[in-house]
Design a protein around this motif. Sequence first.
Motif, short mmCIF file in Angstrom:
data_model
loop_
_atom_site.label_atom_id
_atom_site.label_comp_id
_atom_site.label_asym_id
_atom_site.label_seq_id
_atom_site.Cartn_x
_atom_site.Cartn_y
_atom_site.Cartn_z
N THR A 134 -40.12 -31.29 49.40
CA THR A 134 -39.20 -32.03 47.76
C THR A 134 -40.28 -31.61 47.22
O THR A 134 -39.67 -31.61 45.98
N THR A 135 -41.23 -32.24 47.82
CA THR A 135 -42.29 -31.73 46.57
C THR A 135 -42.64 -30.69 45.79
O THR A 135 -43.08 -30.28 44.60
N ALA A 136 -42.66 -29.67 46.74
CA ALA A 136 -43.32 -28.03 46.12
C ALA A 136 -41.91 -27.52 45.45
O ALA A 136 -42.00 -27.80 44.20
N SER A 137 -41.18 -28.08 45.13
CA SER A 137 -39.12 -27.70 44.56
C SER A 137 -39.42 -28.42 43.11
O SER A 137 -38.46 -27.83 42.31
N PHE A 138 -39.70 -29.52 43.51
CA PHE A 138 -39.93 -30.64 42.05
C PHE A 138 -40.56 -29.93 41.14
O PHE A 138 -40.56 -29.72 40.28
N SER A 139 -42.38 -29.81 42.05
CA SER A 139 -42.95 -28.77 40.58
C SER A 139 -42.44 -27.50 40.37
O SER A 139 -42.90 -27.33 39.11
N LEU A 140 -42.53 -26.96 40.82
CA LEU A 140 -41.68 -26.11 40.05
C LEU A 140 -40.13 -26.06 39.51
O LEU A 140 -40.61 -25.16 38.11
N ALA A 141 -39.32 -26.91 39.60
CA ALA A 141 -38.57 -27.42 38.62
C ALA A 141 -39.47 -28.53 37.51
O ALA A 141 -38.49 -28.59 36.30
N MET A 142 -40.64 -28.81 37.63
CA MET A 142 -40.91 -29.09 36.63
C MET A 142 -42.01 -28.24 35.31
O MET A 142 -42.30 -28.32 34.43
N GLY A 143 -41.99 -27.21 36.12
CA GLY A 143 -42.87 -25.67 35.31
C GLY A 143 -44.22 -25.72 35.56
O GLY A 143 -44.60 -24.78 34.72
N LEU A 144 -44.78 -26.42 36.33
CA LEU A 144 -45.67 -26.66 37.53
C LEU A 144 -45.98 -24.99 38.17
O LEU A 144 -45.47 -24.13 39.22
N PRO A 145 -47.24 -23.99 37.79
CA PRO A 145 -47.56 -23.05 38.47
C PRO A 145 -47.47 -23.14 40.16
O PRO A 145 -47.80 -24.02 40.86
N PRO A 146 -46.59 -22.42 41.14
CA PRO A 146 -47.35 -22.37 42.26
C PRO A 146 -48.45 -22.87 42.30
O PRO A 146 -48.40 -23.85 43.53
N LEU B 216 -53.78 -15.44 41.94
CA LEU B 216 -52.25 -14.62 41.10
C LEU B 216 -51.98 -15.97 40.47
O LEU B 216 -51.08 -15.96 39.90
N GLU B 217 -52.63 -16.94 39.79
CA GLU B 217 -51.87 -18.37 38.81
C GLU B 217 -51.58 -17.04 37.50
O GLU B 217 -50.69 -17.91 37.02
N HIS B 218 -52.19 -16.47 37.39
CA HIS B 218 -51.94 -15.78 36.50
C HIS B 218 -50.69 -14.77 36.11
O HIS B 218 -49.19 -14.81 35.37
N TYR B 219 -50.12 -14.66 37.74
CA TYR B 219 -48.96 -14.03 37.98
C TYR B 219 -47.41 -15.07 38.23
O TYR B 219 -47.09 -14.67 39.15
N SER B 220 -48.30 -15.75 37.54
CA SER B 220 -47.14 -16.96 38.35
C SER B 220 -45.60 -16.93 38.30
O SER B 220 -44.77 -17.51 39.27
N ALA B 221 -45.26 -16.78 37.05
CA ALA B 221 -43.68 -16.22 36.67
C ALA B 221 -43.41 -15.68 37.97
O ALA B 221 -41.66 -15.60 37.83
N TYR B 222 -43.93 -14.65 38.33
CA TYR B 222 -43.46 -13.63 39.28
C TYR B 222 -43.82 -13.64 41.20
O TYR B 222 -42.97 -13.63 42.35
N VAL B 223 -44.72 -14.99 41.33
CA VAL B 223 -44.41 -15.36 42.60
C VAL B 223 -43.66 -16.97 42.54
O VAL B 223 -43.15 -16.93 43.80
N LYS B 224 -43.45 -17.69 41.44
CA LYS B 224 -42.76 -18.62 41.28
C LYS B 224 -40.90 -18.67 42.61
O LYS B 224 -40.42 -19.34 42.95
N PRO B 225 -40.19 -17.11 41.53
CA PRO B 225 -39.06 -16.89 42.74
C PRO B 225 -39.26 -16.50 44.41
O PRO B 225 -38.54 -17.04 45.35
N VAL B 226 -40.74 -16.20 44.79
CA VAL B 226 -40.93 -16.09 46.75
C VAL B 226 -41.30 -17.83 46.79
O VAL B 226 -41.21 -17.66 47.79
N VAL B 227 -42.06 -18.47 45.84
CA VAL B 227 -41.54 -19.49 47.05
C VAL B 227 -40.05 -20.53 46.69
O VAL B 227 -40.23 -21.18 47.22
N GLY B 228 -39.91 -20.19 45.41
CA GLY B 228 -37.99 -20.50 45.48
C GLY B 228 -37.40 -20.27 46.58
O GLY B 228 -36.97 -21.15 47.28
N VAL B 229 -37.65 -18.89 47.39
CA VAL B 229 -36.98 -18.03 48.42
C VAL B 229 -37.05 -19.07 49.68
O VAL B 229 -36.51 -19.55 50.57
N TYR B 230 -38.46 -19.16 49.72
CA TYR B 230 -39.39 -20.24 51.11
C TYR B 230 -39.06 -21.31 50.30
O TYR B 230 -38.24 -21.55 51.51
#
Length: 503
Positions: free
Chosen positions: A278-290, A344-358
């Motif tokens: 729940t925290t991971a989903s909320f954090s990504l929705a609030m714009g935090l990098p993974p 991979l923090e600089h590539y968060s735009a690409y990492v974020k959807p992977v975390v989203g799928v997880y």
Amino acid sequence: MLPSLKINEHAAFADEVKGNQLFPVFIKLNKLRTLLIGGGNIGLEKLIAILNNSQQADVKLVAENVNLEIKELAKSYPKLKIYQKSYDADDLNEVDIVFAATNDNALNEIIRADAHQRGLLINVADKPELCDFYLGSIVKKGDLKIAISTNGKSPTIAKRLKEILNEGIPAELDDTLQNMSALRQTLKGDFASKVKKLNQVTEGLINNKKSFAERNIKWLIWVSAVLFIYTAGLTLWNTEPAFQSFLIHIDPLFYWFLGAGFVFAMIDGAIGMSYGVTTASFSLAMGLPPASASMAIHISEVLSNGIAGWMHYKMGNVNWKLFKILIIPAIIGAVLGAYILSSLEHYSAYVKPVVGVYTLFLGGVILLKAFNIKKKKTGAQKIKKIAPLGFVGGFIDAAFGGGWGSIVLSSLIAGGRHPLFSLGTVKISRFFIATLSSLTFFTMLGGRYWEAVVGLIIGSALASPIAARVSNKISAKTIMVAVGIIVMLVSLRSVILFILKLI
């Protein structure tokens, strides 16, 4: 024919009698010879119940396969003798009481018939109709012991009553009991005068009504702390312009995560899971990098898992052999996952959807658990590859913001490990994983998004005093369904937004 007729009449009369017909007794197992047949999870449960209540019990355990946990117990209890072999009727020789704890119903029936032929009382696990006696829920305060029975109707009710009595009966009552024992030895006169004196002394136990403050001390402390913080904050707000300016200029992200930490900790207290997802989903929705989201989650979990691990350690629920195999690969996996994700923090735009799928997948897992949809077990073998499991669980937990419990705990239990020892071991391992992965994140990222980190820590801490009570007030299934749907929708949103950007 007459004796047979009397027996039949007595049986007919017994069938008409309603209610609990059990006669409560307390057995001196330390004076008897006990036979326990079964060395799996069921046998372990029975063995723990016996040894917790009678540490000097003389127990002979017979089983073809014996749990490692049982073998570990045998090192601490010299009167526990293990015979790794098939059951034979001769095992009942020189035995006073029998426990059948195998998962073979036909074998349990044979054991029961053999025991009755020798005039022995027997308890057959999970078969109330085959038992001569039951094992009730036990409340123990020193020499005071209370056994609770529901006549085999509802072990859950017995467990709840045990919790109520454990909380309601003060530990100091054992001191009173010891004092009464000493007083009893000094009393003189006939039996009636002794009883009268003892009644006078113990009258305070029922007439000494607690004040409102005594009955609600925990809540009074909580309310007092909140009022103190509120008063101090209001005073500083009105008298210190610097403090007012500080609060005004705090990033609103802090307040969002303060509320989120409180809510997610309450949910975790109610259903025992989902804080990470729940925290991971909320954090990504609030714009935090993974990586920053995972750092915030793990730092906020250090204290809670440390306390939980300590409690399991105090209760003896940790399998140290399992812990030693699990912890090093898990730490390596967690540190590696944290390092890679931070890199991979600089590539968060690409990492974020992977975390989203997880997290989308974990949301589906929560929904499946809510509706109790399980795969049928087909003779599951005890899981052997503990080290690789720990590495994968630690890596995924750090790299994706959560999943240690979902992956490792569920795998251990599904693989034949005892749930209680698995939970205790996983909890205390989680403390070390959260600590070291947090240090890795902090070293790599520094104090970024500190508002989110501090908000989660304070919010979850504020929820901790009342989170446990939520589990008794709200349907866990309702919460799990809601959480599963919300997590899946939020995760799906992250994935869809990424796809739309590509288009």
